[in-house]
Design a protein around this motif. Structure first.
Motif, PDB file in Angstrom:
ATOM      1  N   THR A 159       0.799  -1.215   0.000  1.00 46.92           N
ATOM      2  CA  THR A 159       0.000   0.000   0.000  1.00 46.92           C
ATOM      3  C   THR A 159       0.837   1.273   0.000  1.00 46.92           C
ATOM      4  N   HIS A 160       1.984   1.257   0.746  1.00 48.17           N
ATOM      5  CA  HIS A 160       2.779   2.481   0.869  1.00 48.17           C
ATOM      6  C   HIS A 160       4.229   2.096   1.122  1.00 48.17           C
ATOM      7  N   PRO A 161       5.196   2.821   0.558  1.00 43.40           N
ATOM      8  CA  PRO A 161       6.609   2.444   0.745  1.00 43.40           C
ATOM      9  C   PRO A 161       7.093   2.559   2.183  1.00 43.40           C
ATOM     10  N   ASP A 162       6.422   3.372   3.014  1.00 48.85           N
ATOM     11  CA  ASP A 162       6.876   3.579   4.390  1.00 48.85           C
ATOM     12  C   ASP A 162       6.024   2.867   5.432  1.00 48.85           C
ATOM     13  N   ILE A 163       5.037   2.086   5.008  1.00 49.21           N
ATOM     14  CA  ILE A 163       4.158   1.448   5.983  1.00 49.21           C
ATOM     15  C   ILE A 163       4.924   0.369   6.748  1.00 49.21           C
ATOM     16  N   VAL A 164       4.748   0.353   8.077  1.00 50.21           N
ATOM     17  CA  VAL A 164       5.428  -0.623   8.932  1.00 50.21           C
ATOM     18  C   VAL A 164       4.401  -1.331   9.805  1.00 50.21           C
ATOM     19  N   ARG A 165       4.737  -2.546  10.199  1.00 45.44           N
ATOM     20  CA  ARG A 165       3.873  -3.338  11.062  1.00 45.44           C
ATOM     21  C   ARG A 165       4.737  -4.166  12.021  1.00 45.44           C
ATOM     22  N   TYR A 166       4.131  -4.496  13.164  1.00 47.02           N
ATOM     23  CA  TYR A 166       4.737  -5.460  14.086  1.00 47.02           C
ATOM     24  C   TYR A 166       4.294  -6.860  13.677  1.00 47.02           C
ATOM     25  N   PHE A 167       5.213  -7.825  13.796  1.00 48.50           N
ATOM     26  CA  PHE A 167       4.869  -9.197  13.445  1.00 48.50           C
ATOM     27  C   PHE A 167       5.299 -10.158  14.546  1.00 48.50           C
ATOM     28  N   VAL A 200       8.479  -3.878  11.269  1.00 49.14           N
ATOM     29  CA  VAL A 200       9.043  -4.308   9.999  1.00 49.14           C
ATOM     30  C   VAL A 200       8.387  -3.522   8.871  1.00 49.14           C
ATOM     31  N   LYS A 201       9.203  -3.002   7.965  1.00 47.57           N
ATOM     32  CA  LYS A 201       8.657  -2.340   6.780  1.00 47.57           C
ATOM     33  C   LYS A 201       8.044  -3.381   5.855  1.00 47.57           C
ATOM     34  N   ILE A 202       6.802  -3.167   5.474  1.00 46.60           N
ATOM     35  CA  ILE A 202       6.117  -4.130   4.614  1.00 46.60           C
ATOM     36  C   ILE A 202       6.824  -4.248   3.266  1.00 46.60           C
ATOM     37  N   ALA A 203       7.382  -3.133   2.769  1.00 40.61           N
ATOM     38  CA  ALA A 203       8.113  -3.187   1.498  1.00 40.61           C
ATOM     39  C   ALA A 203       9.340  -4.091   1.625  1.00 40.61           C
ATOM     40  N   ASP A 204      10.045  -4.011   2.763  1.00 36.63           N
ATOM     41  CA  ASP A 204      11.202  -4.887   2.985  1.00 36.63           C
ATOM     42  C   ASP A 204      10.758  -6.345   3.096  1.00 36.63           C
ATOM     43  N   LEU A 205       9.597  -6.532   3.711  1.00 36.72           N
ATOM     44  CA  LEU A 205       9.025  -7.879   3.828  1.00 36.72           C
ATOM     45  C   LEU A 205       8.796  -8.462   2.438  1.00 36.72           C
ATOM     46  N   ALA A 206       8.224  -7.663   1.561  1.00 34.89           N
ATOM     47  CA  ALA A 206       7.965  -8.109   0.197  1.00 34.89           C
ATOM     48  C   ALA A 206       9.272  -8.453  -0.520  1.00 34.89           C
ATOM     49  N   ARG A 207      10.299  -7.599  -0.333  1.00 33.12           N
ATOM     50  CA  ARG A 207      11.592  -7.860  -0.990  1.00 33.12           C
ATOM     51  C   ARG A 207      12.199  -9.172  -0.488  1.00 33.12           C
ATOM     52  N   ASP A 208      12.121  -9.413   0.846  1.00 32.28           N
ATOM     53  CA  ASP A 208      12.651 -10.660   1.401  1.00 32.28           C
ATOM     54  C   ASP A 208      11.935 -11.867   0.806  1.00 32.28           C
ATOM     55  N   MET A 209      10.630 -11.775   0.684  1.00 30.51           N
ATOM     56  CA  MET A 209       9.870 -12.902   0.146  1.00 30.51           C
ATOM     57  C   MET A 209      10.220 -13.154  -1.313  1.00 30.51           C
TER      58      MET A 209
END
Length: 623
Positions: free
Chosen positions: A481-489, A520-529
């Motif tokens: 959704t956004h390059p800066d969105i972060v979430r706890y996992f 965790v940045k969701i964008a980084d999460l996507a890159r890792d996956m």
């Protein structure tokens, strides 16, 4: 014992026992004859040759009886080990005493050289032990194996106990050929583990992978901290090799799996955290021998709570679930994996007071974990806004009041970080559910109400992880959704364990906040996956679609007006809030919730009156 063995295995067992017995009889004959040969430099005089032949029957017969007495034929040569060698040594030593005794009684051993009596047990130990370990080495592939020539070369990251166990298992595996080990312990550099050299630290993986033409690395560090394992996996990904890993030591020791069951590294391995330390004694007092009910038992959190609770042997575990399929699935799982546990599957809605009353009256639960909720933010933001409020608030109140009427000792509400300064209907409804539980606590001296807040759990329904996997399988793009969105996992098992711990620690009215670690940045999460799936961002791109209705850039675990207090568990803190509510507040809330249908705009405006910190989203709904 043999009578209990299936018929198809009896012939195999008897054949192997007979073969092992004949082998050891032959070994005893060979040892006795060789002892004479060595004594006389391979030129035995006629007198002593006659003596050797005459005593052979007695010596071999005595040794065979000793072998049987020591149970040498109950072991399996394929898995011969030090205990087997110890039994052979004890058998040889015993026969070394028994045989001379019998021979002395027969003819005072006049023609038996004393050196033969010393050499014979030594040779016997070497022949019997050597043949067993030679057989195991051959079966394990430690001797030359043609299968290894076509095996894929691989480097193991880690040179500890898990790596040693993995090397033993892979020695007979035709798929893999281990060409080196890497470990950050400088004392291990240059040493050899089961014939494989420790090449250096993990950081040198890229260099050694290119030199040895390795495309796969196995992370064999299940006992290390999550941070250390994550670093090893990231080094493998950065080196351009496929990252594999082994099961956790807990799963290996419990028999669930074997070290050699190598699998691909999953995102959970990168985001997982160190194991939760549970108060087992306290939880046994809370759960063992008690009737426990879990609402939303078929959901991701509810089902994991059921699995964790089952480990503490409750008297009965009651599944309360609105979804027939989810209820059937959890019931069948427990029938298969927990056959001795008494379970009850109740199909019911948490808003159905009659069904709740019947379930409580029949089963008399003493502990309730309330996990049933509508939690998908965009779905609950528009047309389903009132459904979210009714389910998450009215449903909670229905279960809580049933708990009070039936003198349930402990009621644990599963809440969310989205309840803090909420910007969506789902978060605001969960915050209102917290407030309702606190208000009910003031009216209920017998039931202890506890709320537990945490963020996203990996693999839960509605999580971004399954969505990203599906998008990657289809070839992309991966939408964020956004390059800066972060979430706890957090992993689902860890969240469930901490919920149990919070339920035990609560005294009444507390809101527990789980330590969610670093966001965790969701964008980084996507890159890792994408990388873990073996692709680059050039092959599968990331597209940013814009924030959805009610969605924040970041989630908070505490409201601005709240502070926290530590607990004995470092992963749990208590949120200190000041609100108190009279009985009239609850009565007014009941009246508001009793209306069957409300339009979304009206719901949001009225919801703000109940939860003042709620900020109504102005973005249009995008599903």
């Amino acid at each position: 014992m043999l009578g209990k063995v299936p018929q198809k295995y009896k012939q195999s067992l008897s054949w192997r026992t007979a073969a092992a017995t004949l082998h050891d009889i032959a070994a005893a004959v060979l040892a006795w004859v060789t002892a004479y040969w060595l004594r006389f430099n391979f030129d035995i005089p006629v007198q002593y040759a006659t003596s050797m032949t005459r005593t052979l029957f007695w010596v071999v017969g005595i040794q065979t009886i000793v072998f049987l007495a020591f149970g040498l034929y109950r072991g399996i040569w394929r898995f011969a080990s030090i205990p087997d060698l110890r039994r052979i040594g004890l058998a040889a030593a015993t026969s070394a005493l028994a045989a001379p005794t019998v021979l002395f009684m027969l003819d005072r051993m006049e023609d038996v050289p004393r050196s033969v009596l010393v050499l014979d047990p030594i040779l016997l130990l070497l022949i019997m032990g050597g043949s067993r370990f030679f057989y195991r080495a051959w079966k394990d592939g430690h001797l030359f194996s043609l299968q290894q020539l076509g095996a894929t070369p691989v480097i193991i990251l880690g040179a500890g106990a898990a790596a040693a166990a993995l090397l033993r298992d892979l020695a007979s595996d035709s798929r893999w050929r281990v060409v080196g080990l890497l470990d950050d312990d400088p004392a291990k550099a240059g040493l050899r583990l089961q014939g494989v050299t420790v090449l250096g630290p993990l950081a040198e993986l890229s260099r050694h992978a290119k030199r040895l033409a390795v495309e796969n690395a196995i992370v064999a560090m299940p006992s290390r901290t999550v941070g250390e394992r994550r670093r090893a996996m990231e080094i493998a990904v950065e080196a351009g090799v496929s990252a594999l890993t082994v099961p956790s030591m807990a799963d290996v020791l419990s028999g669930k799996t074997a070290v050699s069951q190598i699998r691909n590294v999953e995102l959970e391995d990168l985001l997982g955290r160190d194991q939760v330390q549970l108060d087992d004694a306290g939880l046994r007092g809370l759960l063992t021998g008690r009737v426990v009910m879990v609402t939303g038992a078929g959901g991701s959190i509810g089902s994991e709570l059921c699995r964790q609770i089952a480990a503490f042997s409750p008297a009965k575990l009651v599944f309360y679930e609105a979804s027939e399929f989810a209820l059937y699935s959890i019931e069948q799982e427990f029938v298969q994996h927990f056959p001795r546990l008494a379970i009850v599957a109740v199909a019911g809605d948490v808003k159905d007071a009659a069904t709740l009353e019947q379930a409580f009256s029949i089963h008399r639960p003493k502990v309730i974990f309330h996990a049933a909720a509508y939690k998908h933010v965009p779905l609950m933001e528009a047309d389903n806004a009132w459904a979210a409020v009714r389910n998450n608030v009215f449903g909670t109140a229905c279960v809580a009041r049933a708990a009070i009427r039936h003198e349930v000792e402990r009621f644990v509400l599963i809440s969310t970080d989205k309840a803090v300064n909420p910007t969506n209907v789902m978060g605001a409804s969960k915050r209102l559910a917290e407030l309702a539980c606190r208000a009910l606590q003031e009216q209920s001296p017998l039931t202890c109400f506890v709320s537990v807040r945490f963020g996203n759990v990996l693999g839960s329904s509605g999580s971004v992880i399954p969505k990203f996997r599906e998008q990657i399988e289809k070839g992309g793009p991966v939408t964020v959704t956004h390059p800066d969105i972060v979430r706890y996992f957090m992993l689902i098992p860890e969240a469930a364990q901490l919920v149990l711990q919070a339920g035990l620690m609560g005294k009444g009215g507390e809101i527990f906040v789980l330590d969610m670690g670093e966001p965790v940045k969701i964008a980084d999460l996507a890159r890792d996956m994408i990388r873990l799936s073996g692709f680059s961002e050039d092959e599968i791109c990331i597209e940013f679609t814009g924030l959805r209705p009610g969605e924040k850039l970041f989630e908070e675990l505490l409201a601005d007006s709240e502070t926290t207090l530590p607990t004995l568990n470092p992963k749990l803190r208590i949120a200190c809030a000041n609100e108190t509510h009279e009985a009239e507040w609850l009565a007014t809330l009941d009246t508001w919730l009793a209306v069957p249908v409300k339009p979304a705009d009206e719901v949001k405006q009225e919801l703000k009156q109940w939860v003042p910190e709620y900020m109504v989203s102005t973005r249009p709904a995008i599903l």
